[in-house]
Design an enzyme around this catalytic site. Structure first.
Site, short mmCIF file in Angstrom:
data_model
loop_
_atom_site.label_atom_id
_atom_site.label_comp_id
_atom_site.label_asym_id
_atom_site.label_seq_id
_atom_site.Cartn_x
_atom_site.Cartn_y
_atom_site.Cartn_z
N ARG A 25 35.66 6.25 -3.84
CA ARG A 25 34.39 6.95 -3.65
C ARG A 25 34.57 8.46 -3.86
O ARG A 25 35.69 8.96 -3.92
CB ARG A 25 33.78 6.66 -2.29
CG ARG A 25 34.70 6.90 -1.10
CD ARG A 25 33.95 7.41 0.08
NE ARG A 25 33.38 8.71 -0.18
CZ ARG A 25 34.06 9.87 -0.10
NH1 ARG A 25 35.34 9.89 0.23
NH2 ARG A 25 33.46 11.02 -0.35
N GLY A 26 33.40 9.12 -3.95
CA GLY A 26 33.42 10.54 -4.28
C GLY A 26 33.23 10.64 -5.78
O GLY A 26 33.91 9.95 -6.55
N ALA A 27 32.28 11.49 -6.18
CA ALA A 27 31.85 11.48 -7.59
C ALA A 27 33.00 11.71 -8.58
O ALA A 27 33.09 11.03 -9.61
CB ALA A 27 30.76 12.53 -7.78
N CYS A 133 29.95 15.62 4.76
CA CYS A 133 30.58 14.52 4.03
C CYS A 133 32.00 14.88 3.57
O CYS A 133 32.66 15.72 4.19
CB CYS A 133 29.72 14.08 2.85
SG CYS A 133 30.15 12.42 2.26
N ASP A 202 26.78 14.93 -6.11
CA ASP A 202 26.93 13.72 -6.92
C ASP A 202 26.26 13.90 -8.27
O ASP A 202 26.72 13.37 -9.28
CB ASP A 202 26.38 12.51 -6.17
CG ASP A 202 27.21 12.23 -4.93
OD1 ASP A 202 26.99 12.91 -3.91
OD2 ASP A 202 28.12 11.40 -5.01
N ASN A 212 23.08 15.08 -3.24
CA ASN A 212 24.34 14.92 -2.51
C ASN A 212 24.10 14.02 -1.30
O ASN A 212 22.96 13.58 -1.05
CB ASN A 212 24.88 16.29 -2.08
CG ASN A 212 26.31 16.23 -1.57
OD1 ASN A 212 27.17 15.61 -2.21
ND2 ASN A 212 26.59 16.84 -0.45
N LYS A 238 29.20 16.79 -13.08
CA LYS A 238 28.11 16.41 -12.16
C LYS A 238 26.75 16.82 -12.72
O LYS A 238 25.72 16.56 -12.08
CB LYS A 238 28.30 17.08 -10.80
CG LYS A 238 29.72 17.07 -10.25
CD LYS A 238 30.09 15.75 -9.66
CE LYS A 238 31.49 15.69 -9.11
NZ LYS A 238 31.77 16.54 -7.99
O1 RI2 Z 1 33.30 14.62 -6.49
P1 RI2 Z 1 33.53 14.98 -5.07
O2 RI2 Z 1 33.39 16.46 -4.86
O3 RI2 Z 1 34.83 14.44 -4.52
O4 RI2 Z 1 32.41 14.28 -4.18
C1 RI2 Z 1 31.05 14.58 -4.40
C2 RI2 Z 1 30.18 13.78 -3.50
O5 RI2 Z 1 30.47 12.38 -3.62
C3 RI2 Z 1 30.30 11.76 -2.34
O6 RI2 Z 1 29.52 10.61 -2.44
P2 RI2 Z 1 30.07 9.15 -1.96
O7 RI2 Z 1 30.97 9.36 -0.78
O8 RI2 Z 1 30.77 8.54 -3.15
O9 RI2 Z 1 28.83 8.38 -1.59
C4 RI2 Z 1 29.68 12.81 -1.43
O10 RI2 Z 1 28.26 12.84 -1.50
C5 RI2 Z 1 30.31 14.06 -2.01
O11 RI2 Z 1 29.65 15.25 -1.62
#
Ligand code: RI2
EC number: 5.3.1.29
Length: 332
Positions: A25-27, A133, A202, A212, A238
């Protein structure tokens, strides 16, 4: 054939399942894993003809694409890797995908560390930063600040329902940053102590809206009321190309059990006869923060007031939305 009816390598299916379940997870991390999965598909392909190979790659991309809808880094990554598919033979096609995925993943890393140095410039000794988050882009700014010897403190919102603030807290503690974890509802009270709000994204829309983790928009409104600047750390992967032509970003709705698990539901409905269909929970995973509540978007190309991000998008994508996340159909 996978569960979704696509002819893809089992490893691609595993990655797709892990993205859907938010084990990956995380974009940015999702984009990286998707590029890696396409390279694995290419390496493991049993196709004996170029057209069959291409079909498999597009099927793999589709499997990955259908996992989560909001983070545009996922389709941007898939399109970028697919756009590099080139050659007359299966061997040439395979090599082109593997090289392109490697290049993508290297650039992603570089972009994040460049963005980190840009973001760190906004921080000063003694600053208190409130986070929401877990964002690797936002953390890159804090890591760069720590490496520059800037002493910071963090107020970390726990971020219901999945408590991803705990990951942020753990990372910051590893770097020696003093951390105070708060419940989401305490944000307004603790903003009095904060010098910055720093979050990730995101997707970023052409009008500078930031998509986000749910709760970001409320935090940004409160921060404006308290006079605390809001910084969004987001690599250009993004940036959402479709929003340049007026499309909106789909907000993922996740399982209501993340909000209300069976035990909690049973406790609420204790004493209610039969099935209580009148009790539901809603679980949108993201929200949209309008640009007027954001002070700066920090990217690997520098920092921008949100309203000007469209200029960067035009520079990067051109009028035809081709570069750098080149367009090509994900499906064959
Ligand atoms: O790319 P990075 O900066 O790591 O993350 C960007 C965003 O992705 C995450 O989404 P999720 O946890 O996948 O639902 C959060 O919303 C976080 O702010």
């Amino acid at each position: 054939m996978d569960d979704r009816g696509h002819d893809v390598a089992p490893a691609v299916e595993t990655t797709a399942d892990e993205i859907a379940a938010m084990e990956i997870r995380g974009a940015a991390t999702i984009a990286d894993a998707a590029a890696e999965a396409l390279a694995i598909q290419a390496e493991r392909s049993d196709a004996d003809r170029p057209d069959a190979f291409e079909r498999q790659l597009r099927a793999a991309a589709k499997t990955l694409y259908e996992t989560r809808p909001t983070a545009v880094s996922l389709p941007n990554a898939l399109r970028y890797v697919l756009a590099g598919m080139d050659g007359e033979t299966v061997a040439e096609l395979r090599a082109s995908i593997v090289d392109r995925a490697e290049e993508f993943r290297r650039d992603l890393d570089r972009a994040q560390s460049k963005l980190g140095s840009v973001g760190a410039n906004r921080l000063r000794d003694g600053d208190v930063v409130m986070t929401h988050c877990h964002s690797t882009d936002a953390l890159a700014c804090l890591e760069a600040a720590v490496e520059d010897g800037i002493e910071i403190e963090a107020i970390v919102k726990e971020t219901r329902p999945r408590l991803q603030g705990h990951i942020t807290a753990g990372q910051l503690r590893e770097w020696g940053v003093p951390v105070t974890v708060i419940v989401d509802g305490a944000a307004r009270r603790y903003l009095d102590r904060a010098d910055h709000v720093l979050v990730g994204a995101d997707s970023i829309a052409a009008d500078g809206s930031v998509i986000n983790k749910i709760g970001t928009s409320g935090l940004a409104v409160l921060a404006r009321e308290r006079g605390v600047p809001v910084t969004v750390a987001a690599q250009t992967i993004k940036l959402h190309p479709d929003t340049m032509t007026g499309h909106t970003v789909e907000i993922e709705r996740r399982d209501e059990r993340e909000v209300l698990d069976e035990e909690a539901r049973a406790a609420i409905t204790d004493g209610v006869d039969g099935t209580d269909d009148g009790l539901t929970a809603e679980n949108p995973a993201f929200d949209v923060t309008p640009p007027r509540y954001v002070d700066a978007i920090v990217t690997e190309h520098g920092q921008f007031p949100p309203e000007t991000i469209v200029t960067l998008m035009r520079e990067l994508f051109g009028e035809t939305v081709d570069e750098p996340w080149e367009r090509s159909e994900i499906t064959g």
